[in-house]
Design an enzyme around this catalytic site. Structure first.
Site, PDB file in Angstrom:
ATOM      1  CE  LYS A  77      -4.359  -1.547   1.958  1.00 23.95           C
ATOM      2  NZ  LYS A  77      -5.254  -1.472   2.907  1.00 23.95           N
ATOM      3  CG  ASN A  98      -7.858   1.067  -0.949  1.00 17.56           C
ATOM      4  OD1 ASN A  98      -7.752   1.990  -1.478  1.00 17.56           O
ATOM      5  ND2 ASN A  98      -8.786   0.600  -0.344  1.00 17.56           N
ATOM      6  CG  ASP A 114      -8.937   0.830   3.342  1.00 17.53           C
ATOM      7  OD1 ASP A 114      -9.680   0.153   2.775  1.00 17.53           O
ATOM      8  OD2 ASP A 114      -7.857   0.687   3.486  1.00 17.53           O
ATOM      9  CB  ALA A 141      -2.351   2.821  16.910  1.00 16.10           C
ATOM     10  CG  ASN A 164      -2.293   0.752  19.482  1.00 13.64           C
ATOM     11  OD1 ASN A 164      -3.171  -0.222  18.996  1.00 13.64           O
ATOM     12  ND2 ASN A 164      -1.079   0.578  19.266  1.00 13.64           N
ATOM     13  NE  ARG A 167       0.351   7.758  26.241  1.00 14.98           N
ATOM     14  CZ  ARG A 167      -0.647   8.549  26.486  1.00 14.98           C
ATOM     15  NH1 ARG A 167      -1.540   7.729  27.321  1.00 14.98           N
ATOM     16  NH2 ARG A 167      -0.752   9.688  26.620  1.00 14.98           N
ATOM     17  NE  ARG A 169       1.612   0.543  14.972  1.00 11.77           N
ATOM     18  CZ  ARG A 169       1.079  -0.578  14.346  1.00 11.77           C
ATOM     19  NH1 ARG A 169       0.430  -1.486  15.242  1.00 11.77           N
ATOM     20  NH2 ARG A 169       1.211  -0.674  13.223  1.00 11.77           N
ATOM     21  CG  LEU A 229     -12.231  -1.657  11.447  1.00 14.81           C
ATOM     22  CD1 LEU A 229     -11.000  -1.005  10.769  1.00 14.81           C
ATOM     23  CD2 LEU A 229     -13.594  -0.797  11.036  1.00 14.81           C
TER      24      LEU A 229
HETATM   25  P1  ATR Z   1      -3.946  -3.082  10.257  1.00 11.56           P
HETATM   26  O1  ATR Z   1      -2.956  -2.615   9.398  1.00 11.56           O
HETATM   27  O2  ATR Z   1      -4.931  -4.121   9.935  1.00 11.56           O
HETATM   28  O3  ATR Z   1      -4.355  -2.046  11.032  1.00 11.56           O
HETATM   29  P2  ATR Z   1      -1.599  -3.757  12.189  1.00 11.56           P
HETATM   30  O4  ATR Z   1      -0.837  -2.630  11.714  1.00 11.56           O
HETATM   31  O5  ATR Z   1      -0.944  -5.138  12.501  1.00 11.56           O
HETATM   32  O6  ATR Z   1      -2.712  -4.039  11.268  1.00 11.56           O
HETATM   33  O7  ATR Z   1      -2.334  -3.299  13.569  1.00 11.56           O
HETATM   34  C1  ATR Z   1      -3.205  -4.278  14.287  1.00 11.56           C
HETATM   35  C2  ATR Z   1      -3.862  -3.510  15.514  1.00 11.56           C
HETATM   36  O8  ATR Z   1      -4.274  -4.419  16.363  1.00 11.56           O
HETATM   37  C3  ATR Z   1      -2.673  -2.605  16.375  1.00 11.56           C
HETATM   38  O9  ATR Z   1      -3.457  -1.636  16.667  1.00 11.56           O
HETATM   39  C4  ATR Z   1      -2.193  -3.692  17.298  1.00 11.56           C
HETATM   40  O10 ATR Z   1      -1.642  -3.113  18.552  1.00 11.56           O
HETATM   41  P3  ATR Z   1      -0.137  -2.711  18.627  1.00 11.56           P
HETATM   42  O11 ATR Z   1       0.191  -1.536  17.770  1.00 11.56           O
HETATM   43  O12 ATR Z   1       0.180  -2.441  20.134  1.00 11.56           O
HETATM   44  O13 ATR Z   1       0.626  -3.842  18.108  1.00 11.56           O
HETATM   45  C5  ATR Z   1      -3.636  -4.394  17.759  1.00 11.56           C
HETATM   46  N1  ATR Z   1      -3.340  -5.638  18.355  1.00 11.56           N
HETATM   47  C6  ATR Z   1      -2.767  -6.818  17.781  1.00 11.56           C
HETATM   48  N2  ATR Z   1      -2.729  -7.575  18.743  1.00 11.56           N
HETATM   49  C7  ATR Z   1      -3.069  -7.130  20.168  1.00 11.56           C
HETATM   50  C8  ATR Z   1      -3.158  -7.595  21.398  1.00 11.56           C
HETATM   51  N3  ATR Z   1      -3.018  -8.911  21.709  1.00 11.56           N
HETATM   52  N4  ATR Z   1      -3.559  -6.649  22.240  1.00 11.56           N
HETATM   53  C9  ATR Z   1      -3.697  -5.669  21.992  1.00 11.56           C
HETATM   54  N5  ATR Z   1      -3.883  -5.042  20.644  1.00 11.56           N
HETATM   55  C10 ATR Z   1      -3.486  -5.735  19.761  1.00 11.56           C
END
Ligand code: ATR
Length: 284
Positions: A77, A98, A114, A141, A164, A167, A169, A229
Site C-alpha cells: 500500500k 489501496n 478505506d 493504531a 492502542n 501507546r 504508536r 472492522l
Molecule cells: P492493520 O493494518 O490491519 O491495522 P496492524 O498494523 O498489524 O494491522 O495493527 C493491528 C492492531 O491490532 C494494532 O493496533 C495492534 O496493537 P499494537 O500497535 O500494540 O501492536 C492491535 N493488536 C494486535 N494484537 C493485540 C493484542 N494482543 N492486544 C492489543 N492490541 C493488539
C-alpha cells in the site's frame, strides 16, 4: 420481416486486479467478478501475487499490457502511493493507497477508499447515527485505524479518543493526523465510554484465530453506535456485548464491500451495488 443487425461492436475487455503478497485470501476477485457479471460488463478481474521487490516493475508492465487499474493490499500500500503520478488528498492523509487508476491521459492516480468504505458502511446501515453527536473512541493504531480516524474527522466527529496497546504508536498517529485526537492508555479504554457516541474496534482482537478483545462495555452510552472492522466472525463478541447494552451495532463486512465501489466504477465505467446477494457471496 426486417432483419436487424444485433451484433454489438467488439470492445476490448477491461482488466483490473488485486495485487498483494500473499493474495490467495483476498475476497476482491469474488466481489468484482460478481459485479462484472451482474452489470454484464466485458472484463476480467484477477488476483496477482507480487513480491515487494518487484512491485513497481510488475505494475508498470501490467499497465503497459492494458490493465485499467488495481486494488492494492498488504504489503504494497505504501509502494502504490510512491508509484503514482497523482495522489488523492485522502490517500495522502492516510499515507497509503489501496486503489490505482489509470486516467485517460495515461497518468496513474492513487486513491485510498478505506475511509470511504468505512463511512458508506455506517451510513447505509444506520439511519440515526450522527458523527457530530459527540466524541468517538477508536481502538488500534495500525493502517486500518489511520483510515478510520481520517473518515471520522472528515465526517464531523468533534473529538477522538485513540487507544492502542502500544501507546507510542497511537501518539505518532495522533501527531500525524489531528489535534482533535487524544491518546489514552490501553488500561483506561473503558473510562471514556460514557462520553463516546461512536466506538470502533480497529485492532485484530476478536478475529477468528486471534485473542479476544477484553473490553468491559458496562458504561457504554446506549445511544452510541458500535462497530468492528472484523467480519470473521460476522458478529464479534464485542458487537454482541454492545447489542446487549442497547447500542446500535454495525459489522465490518460492509466496509470491505463498499471500499471496492470507487475502483470498480473507475475501471469498468459502472457504479456497482452493495447488496445482500454480494454480502452473502463474500461470506460463503
Ligand atoms: P492493520 O493494518 O490491519 O491495522 P496492524 O498494523 O498489524 O494491522 O495493527 C493491528 C492492531 O491490532 C494494532 O493496533 C495492534 O496493537 P499494537 O500497535 O500494540 O501492536 C492491535 N493488536 C494486535 N494484537 C493485540 C493484542 N494482543 N492486544 C492489543 N492490541 C493488539
Amino acid at each position: 420481416m426486417n432483419q436487424t443487425n444485433t451484433t454489438a461492436p467488439f470492445q476490448t475487455p477491461k482488466l483490473a486486479a488485486v495485487l498483494g503478497h500473499p493474495i490467495a485470501q483476498s475476497k476482491s476477485p469474488l466481489m468484482h467478478g460478481h459485479w462484472l457479471k451482474k452489470n454484464q460488463i466485458s472484463g476480467d478481474y484477477f488476483a496477482i501475487d507480487i513480491a515487494p521487490a518487484r512491485f513497481s516493475e510488475t505494475v508498470r508492465m501490467l499497465f503497459d499490457l492494458g490493465f485499467s487499474g488495481f486494488n492494492v493490499t498488504i504489503p504494497h500500500k505504501e509502494q502504490a502511493l510512491a508509484f503514482a503520478d497523482n495522489i488523492t488528498p485522502r490517500a495522502q492523509r492516510i499515507g497509503a493507497s489501496n486503489t490505482l487508476i489509470k486516467k485517460d491521459n495515461g497518468n496513474i492516480n492513487a486513491d485510498n477508499t478505506d475511509s470511504y468504505g468505512f463511512m458508506a458502511n455506517l451510513t447505509s446501515k444506520s439511519t440515526t447515527w450522527q458523527p457530530s453527536a459527540g466524541p468517538s473512541l477508536v481502538l488500534g493504531a495500525g493502517g486500518a485505524a489511520r483510515a478510520i480516524l481520517v473518515a471520522l474527522l472528515d465526517a464531523g466527529v468533534p473529538k477522538i479518543y485513540l487507544c492502542n496497546r502500544t501507546r507510542s504508536r497511537a501518539e505518532d498517529l495522533a501527531a500525524d493526523i489531528s489535534d482533535c485526537i487524544e491518546v489514552i492508555d490501553w488500561q483506561h479504554k473503558e473510562d471514556v465510554l460514557p462520553d463516546a457516541f461512536t466506538v470502533v474496534n480497529a485492532t485484530s482482537l476478536g478475529m477468528t484465530g486471534k485473542p479476544a478483545l477484553e473490553f468491559d462495555l458496562t458504561n457504554v452510552n446506549p445511544d452510541a453506535l458500535v462497530t468492528d472492522l472484523i467480519y470473521a466472525p460476522l458478529e464479534t463478541q464485542f458487537l454482541k456485548d454492545a447489542r446487549a447494552r442497547g447500542c446500535e451495532v454495525v459489522s465490518g463486512i460492509g466496509m470491505l464491500l463498499h471500499q471496492g465501489v470507487p475502483g470498480f466504477e473507475a475501471w469498468f465505467g459502472s457504479r456497482p451495488a452493495v447488496d445482500e446477494d454480494l454480502e452473502a457471496l463474500v461470506l460463503t
